[in-house]
Each structure stands twice: as C-alpha cells, then as structure tokens.
Design a protein around this motif. Structure first.
Motif, PDB file in Angstrom:
ATOM      1  N   THR A   1      29.965  15.203  22.117  1.00 46.54           N
ATOM      2  CA  THR A   1      28.612  15.162  22.660  1.00 46.54           C
ATOM      3  C   THR A   1      27.736  16.103  21.847  1.00 46.54           C
ATOM      4  N   VAL A   2      26.625  15.577  21.345  1.00 45.87           N
ATOM      5  CA  VAL A   2      25.735  16.352  20.473  1.00 45.87           C
ATOM      6  C   VAL A   2      24.555  16.859  21.294  1.00 45.87           C
ATOM      7  N   TYR A   3      24.441  18.187  21.416  1.00 41.14           N
ATOM      8  CA  TYR A   3      23.356  18.805  22.170  1.00 41.14           C
ATOM      9  C   TYR A   3      22.281  19.393  21.250  1.00 41.14           C
ATOM     10  N   HIS A   4      22.301  19.023  19.980  1.00 44.00           N
ATOM     11  CA  HIS A   4      21.356  19.575  19.011  1.00 44.00           C
ATOM     12  C   HIS A   4      20.619  18.439  18.307  1.00 44.00           C
ATOM     13  N   GLN A   5      19.530  18.802  17.636  1.00 42.28           N
ATOM     14  CA  GLN A   5      18.835  17.840  16.787  1.00 42.28           C
ATOM     15  C   GLN A   5      19.798  17.334  15.718  1.00 42.28           C
ATOM     16  N   PRO A   6      19.762  16.046  15.374  1.00 38.97           N
ATOM     17  CA  PRO A   6      20.640  15.537  14.316  1.00 38.97           C
ATOM     18  C   PRO A   6      20.470  16.292  13.005  1.00 38.97           C
ATOM     19  N   SER A   7      19.258  16.769  12.738  1.00 39.86           N
ATOM     20  CA  SER A   7      19.030  17.479  11.477  1.00 39.86           C
ATOM     21  C   SER A   7      19.880  18.736  11.387  1.00 39.86           C
TER      22      SER A   7
ATOM     23  N   TYR B   1      22.614  19.468  13.496  1.00 41.34           N
ATOM     24  CA  TYR B   1      24.039  19.206  13.752  1.00 41.34           C
ATOM     25  C   TYR B   1      24.723  18.579  12.542  1.00 41.34           C
ATOM     26  N   LEU B   2      24.111  17.553  11.959  1.00 41.77           N
ATOM     27  CA  LEU B   2      24.745  16.848  10.849  1.00 41.77           C
ATOM     28  C   LEU B   2      24.765  17.693   9.583  1.00 41.77           C
ATOM     29  N   SER B   3      23.722  18.488   9.367  1.00 42.91           N
ATOM     30  CA  SER B   3      23.736  19.356   8.186  1.00 42.91           C
ATOM     31  C   SER B   3      24.779  20.452   8.321  1.00 42.91           C
ATOM     32  N   ALA B   4      24.961  20.947   9.559  1.00 46.48           N
ATOM     33  CA  ALA B   4      25.975  21.983   9.772  1.00 46.48           C
ATOM     34  C   ALA B   4      27.381  21.427   9.594  1.00 46.48           C
ATOM     35  N   ASN B   5      27.584  20.172  10.045  1.00 49.63           N
ATOM     36  CA  ASN B   5      28.909  19.554   9.948  1.00 49.63           C
ATOM     37  C   ASN B   5      28.975  18.585   8.772  1.00 49.63           C
TER      38      ASN B   5
ATOM     39  N   ILE C   1      15.453  12.131  11.230  1.00 49.79           N
ATOM     40  CA  ILE C   1      15.605  10.751  10.762  1.00 49.79           C
ATOM     41  C   ILE C   1      16.192  10.735   9.358  1.00 49.79           C
ATOM     42  N   ASP C   2      15.712  11.633   8.497  1.00 58.04           N
ATOM     43  CA  ASP C   2      16.257  11.713   7.134  1.00 58.04           C
ATOM     44  C   ASP C   2      17.750  12.055   7.168  1.00 58.04           C
ATOM     45  N   GLU C   3      18.129  12.960   8.049  1.00 57.10           N
ATOM     46  CA  GLU C   3      19.539  13.363   8.135  1.00 57.10           C
ATOM     47  C   GLU C   3      20.405  12.217   8.653  1.00 57.10           C
ATOM     48  N   LEU C   4      19.886  11.462   9.623  1.00 55.78           N
ATOM     49  CA  LEU C   4      20.627  10.307  10.147  1.00 55.78           C
ATOM     50  C   LEU C   4      20.777   9.229   9.078  1.00 55.78           C
ATOM     51  N   LEU C   5      19.723   8.996   8.305  1.00 53.47           N
ATOM     52  CA  LEU C   5      19.799   7.992   7.241  1.00 53.47           C
ATOM     53  C   LEU C   5      20.778   8.425   6.149  1.00 53.47           C
ATOM     54  N   SER C   6      20.820   9.719   5.856  1.00 55.56           N
ATOM     55  CA  SER C   6      21.806  10.221   4.885  1.00 55.56           C
ATOM     56  C   SER C   6      23.219  10.061   5.426  1.00 55.56           C
ATOM     57  N   PHE C   7      23.367  10.289   6.720  1.00 61.23           N
ATOM     58  CA  PHE C   7      24.661  10.115   7.390  1.00 61.23           C
ATOM     59  C   PHE C   7      25.137   8.666   7.254  1.00 61.23           C
ATOM     60  N   VAL C   8      24.219   7.709   7.478  1.00 56.21           N
ATOM     61  CA  VAL C   8      24.569   6.287   7.348  1.00 56.21           C
ATOM     62  C   VAL C   8      24.802   5.926   5.891  1.00 56.21           C
ATOM     63  N   ASP C   9      23.979   6.438   5.019  1.00 59.99           N
ATOM     64  CA  ASP C   9      24.090   6.131   3.595  1.00 59.99           C
ATOM     65  C   ASP C   9      25.453   6.535   3.041  1.00 59.99           C
ATOM     66  N   ALA C  10      26.081   7.547   3.648  1.00 62.86           N
ATOM     67  CA  ALA C  10      27.382   8.021   3.197  1.00 62.86           C
ATOM     68  C   ALA C  10      28.527   7.150   3.701  1.00 62.86           C
ATOM     69  N   GLY C  11      28.222   6.068   4.421  1.00 68.36           N
ATOM     70  CA  GLY C  11      29.263   5.154   4.876  1.00 68.36           C
ATOM     71  C   GLY C  11      29.524   5.191   6.364  1.00 68.36           C
ATOM     72  N   ASN C  12      28.644   5.816   7.139  1.00 70.67           N
ATOM     73  CA  ASN C  12      28.827   5.922   8.584  1.00 70.67           C
ATOM     74  C   ASN C  12      27.932   4.924   9.317  1.00 70.67           C
ATOM     75  N   THR C  13      27.926   5.014  10.652  1.00 68.98           N
ATOM     76  CA  THR C  13      27.226   4.026  11.473  1.00 68.98           C
ATOM     77  C   THR C  13      26.303   4.712  12.472  1.00 68.98           C
ATOM     78  N   LEU C  14      25.108   4.157  12.631  1.00 72.77           N
ATOM     79  CA  LEU C  14      24.157   4.617  13.646  1.00 72.77           C
ATOM     80  C   LEU C  14      23.884   3.473  14.610  1.00 72.77           C
ATOM     81  N   PHE C  15      24.100   3.731  15.906  1.00 71.69           N
ATOM     82  CA  PHE C  15      23.781   2.758  16.956  1.00 71.69           C
ATOM     83  C   PHE C  15      22.644   3.346  17.773  1.00 71.69           C
TER      84      PHE C  15
END
Length: 401
Positions: A64-70, A72-76, A104-118
């Motif tokens: 469960t993510v309680y932080h902004q994607p920017s 959380y995803l940059s930290a992990n 949004i940029d961080e989520l798109l980078s996350f997807v661009d690396a081969g992951n999925t956003l629903f």
C-alpha cells in the motif's frame, strides 16, 4: 431551593429518557460518499477489493502506497534509498486529480521500464490526457441511472451498474496503437477501457471506478467483470495507491470511527457515561446558584453582515444541502467572471477555458481542471461533502495562484 427542585427533577428525567431512547434505537444512515478508501466498509469504499488482491495476485507482494508516486517510486528505484526496487503493477482507483506533473512523469518512467499502470477514474490529469492523446466525454443516463459495462475480448456477460447518473467514454484516442478492452454502453460505440502501450510497459485506463467498490463487488455477478478487468494485469507485485485516502481536510475526510463509539455500545459503560453527564449538569446548576450573577456587559451594535453570511452558509452545510451550496458557489463564481473579465459563461468549453486562462494569466492546465470540475458538478444529480470541498479548493486555487 424548593422552587428549583421540580425543575431539576424534570431535567434529570428528560436526560435519562433521552439516554434510553438513544441506547435502544439508533438510526443508521448509509453514507454514499465515493471515498475509494481501502479501509472503508461503506458502499463506495474498496476494502473488499483490497482484501481480495492477495488472492488475485497469489505468491506476489501487495504493498500500500501512502506517498506521492514521485517520492515513492524514486525512492524505490535502482539508484534510490528504498528497501526494494519497485516493479510490477501500480493500481490507482479514483481521486487521481491529486497527481502532479512530477508524479505523472515518475509513473510514466515506471511504465516505460516495463511495468504496468492501472488507473480507473472518471477523468484524468490533463498532462496524462495530452501525453497519451486521449479525450474523455460523458453521457447522461436519462433512464433509472442504469449503466451497462462489458469487456470486449472476455467471455463475460455485460453487467448493469445502478446509481450511476452518467457514463464516461473515450471520445478520441489512437485507434491504431490503443486497444479497446471494454464499453460503457450496450451499443459498443462508447469505449471506457483502453490498453495503451508505453515504452516497454502498458497503461490501462478505465473510466468507471465505482465498479470496484464494495457495493458493486458484492452485488450479483458483478465480481466477474472486476476479475476480468484485472486479469489483463500481469502476474507481478502490486502497488495499491492510498495517498489521497489519508489526506484529511484536502479531498474529504477519511472514514474514521469515534473512540467513544465502542464504549457507548457497552451497556454498563453507556450508563456510566450518561450518569456522569447528569451529575455534571446538576453540579453546574447548583454551583451557579451559589455564585453571584454575572453583570451583563452591554456592547454597542456591530456590523453583523459577515456573521449573517457565515450563519446562512453553516445552515446549508449543517443540513447537508450540498447541491444548493455547490450551485450557489458556481453561480457566484461565473457571475464574477462575467463582471470582472467580461466573458460569456453560457458555454464552458475549450474556447472559454483558453480565453479565461489568457485574461487571468494563469496556467491552462489549472483552468481546465476548474472548468472540467464545474461541468462535472453541473451534470451530477447526487452530491456529497467531498464534491463541495473539491469545488471550493479549485475556486480558491484560482484566486490564489
């Protein structure tokens, strides 16, 4: 003292009678607020879906993510300081308007690396619309507020969705690269579920977040649609967004239970509580009799215009007449636009949005969010406190930014 004794006895009897009535009969009012909170057992919470995710993604981690994607995803990330490298499925159900450009940029980078956003919501941040080249419109449900949802490639019958005043659909998208997975009408002309390839990953855009709530998941065979929609996600770890659900005072209050509620459900504690209240009132009555009466200070007449406005607004708010307040706020806001900026507010379309942004010198994306939300409020028949808070936040942001 003899004259006041009957009055005191009447007060005690009334308090005890009220306590018994409250203890014997409680009227429970169903809260239809669309919180999309994974901890909420209310109709439009998503606690049932949240509890089922470990079964749908067996042998994989559900976080469960309680932080902004920017953040959380940059930290992990591989170069981050988190405990793991985020990989898998990122799920956002409702309230996606909190997403800022960096998230949004961080989520798109996350997807661009081969992951999925629903992402399932009624509409998305403007930057996401522009990047993925999609447009969203809605159609009012004129009969019985009933919608029909279907999945294109799965052998699952179409389901009905009640208590739904309108249907959102993708009016414009890349029909060559984007795949239609579902529709919001039986005519199969209004796609509401898209598969969008992005880099090495995939983005799934869905326009009916209400279907994932407790009310619909537990009703009839609607769970088959939800299982089918989530079956497109690959077997991998799941990151469930909960950032907006903990923002109390921002987009609505998170569902909370009073700590006193449990005690009042216990008979002995309840009577102890009411007894303490009775004796407290008696203490104040007798204590007041033993003191000299306070000499009243006569104050000069004051201008109570502001207080009157606050009283009237609080009256609407306390009676939960959210529709009236929302209509007035929209009316007063548009009247100010007409008076100060000399703009025609009969049609709030893209041309009006661009003119308003040009005359005020504000960001076009911020103006689009405000105008889109006003149009959404005009199309709704059912309003909640969350809608009023969001509208007020958008209008205040217009004047402060």
């Amino acid at each position: 003292m003899k004259k006041t004794l009957p009055v005191i006895l009447i007060i005690v009897v009334l308090i005890i009678t009220a306590s018994v009535v409250i203890g014997v009969k409680r009227t429970k009012v169903v809260d239809w607020e669309e919180s999309f909170d994974e901890k909420s057992n209310k109709p439009y919470g998503v606690s049932v879906l949240y509890k089922e995710l470990p079964k749908l993604f067996k042998d994989y981690k559900v976080r469960t993510v309680y932080h902004q994607p920017s953040s959380y995803l940059s930290a992990n990330s591989e170069d981050g300081y988190g405990e793991h490298v985020a990989q898998g499925n990122y799920i956002i159900i409702g309230n996606s308007d909190y997403l800022e450009d960096d998230s949004i940029d961080e989520l798109l980078s996350f997807v661009d690396a081969g992951n999925t956003l629903f992402l399932s919501d009624y509409y998305f941040p403007q930057k996401l619309h522009d990047t993925l080249e999609v447009s969203v419109k809605y159609i009012d449900n004129e009969k019985d507020s009933i919608s029909f949802l279907s999945l294109k490639h799965l052998n699952i019958p179409a389901i009905t969705l009640d208590r739904n005043v309108s249907d959102q659909y993708f009016s414009d998208f890349d029909s060559i690269n984007h795949s239609v997975l579902g529709f919001s009408k039986i005519d199969y002309k209004h796609p509401n579920f898209l598969q969008v390839p992005f880099g090495d990953g995939t983005i799934y855009l869905h326009l009916e977040p209400k279907i994932f709530t407790n009310y619909h998941l537990l009703k009839e065979d609607r769970y088959q649609y939800i299982e089918g929609a989530l079956s497109y996600l690959p077997d991998n770890n799941v990151y469930f967004d909960s950032y907006t659900k903990i923002q109390t005072g921002y987009d609505g209050d998170v569902e909370q239970e009073s700590n006193l509620g449990w005690f009042l459900e216990q008979l002995s504690f309840r009577w102890a509580w009411f007894t303490a209240i009775v004796f407290g009132i008696l203490f104040m009555i007798f204590n007041a009799k033993r003191r000299q009466r306070i000499i009243k200070i006569v104050k000069p007449l004051q201008n109570t215009t502001v207080a009157f406005v606050k009283t009237v607004s609080n009256l609407y708010f306390d009676t939960k007449d959210h529709k009236n307040l929302i209509d007035k706020k929209i009316t007063y806001f548009l009247e100010k636009i007409r008076r100060d900026l000399n703009l025609n507010t009969d049609v709030l379309d893209e041309q009006f949005t661009e003119k308003l942004a040009t005359k005020t010198g504000k960001k076009l994306d911020d103006i689009k969010k405000l105008v889109n939300y006003i149009n959404l409020m005009r199309s709704k028949n059912e309003f909640f406190e969350e809608n009023l808070i969001k509208l007020n936040r958008h209008i205040e942001a217009f004047y402060t930014k």
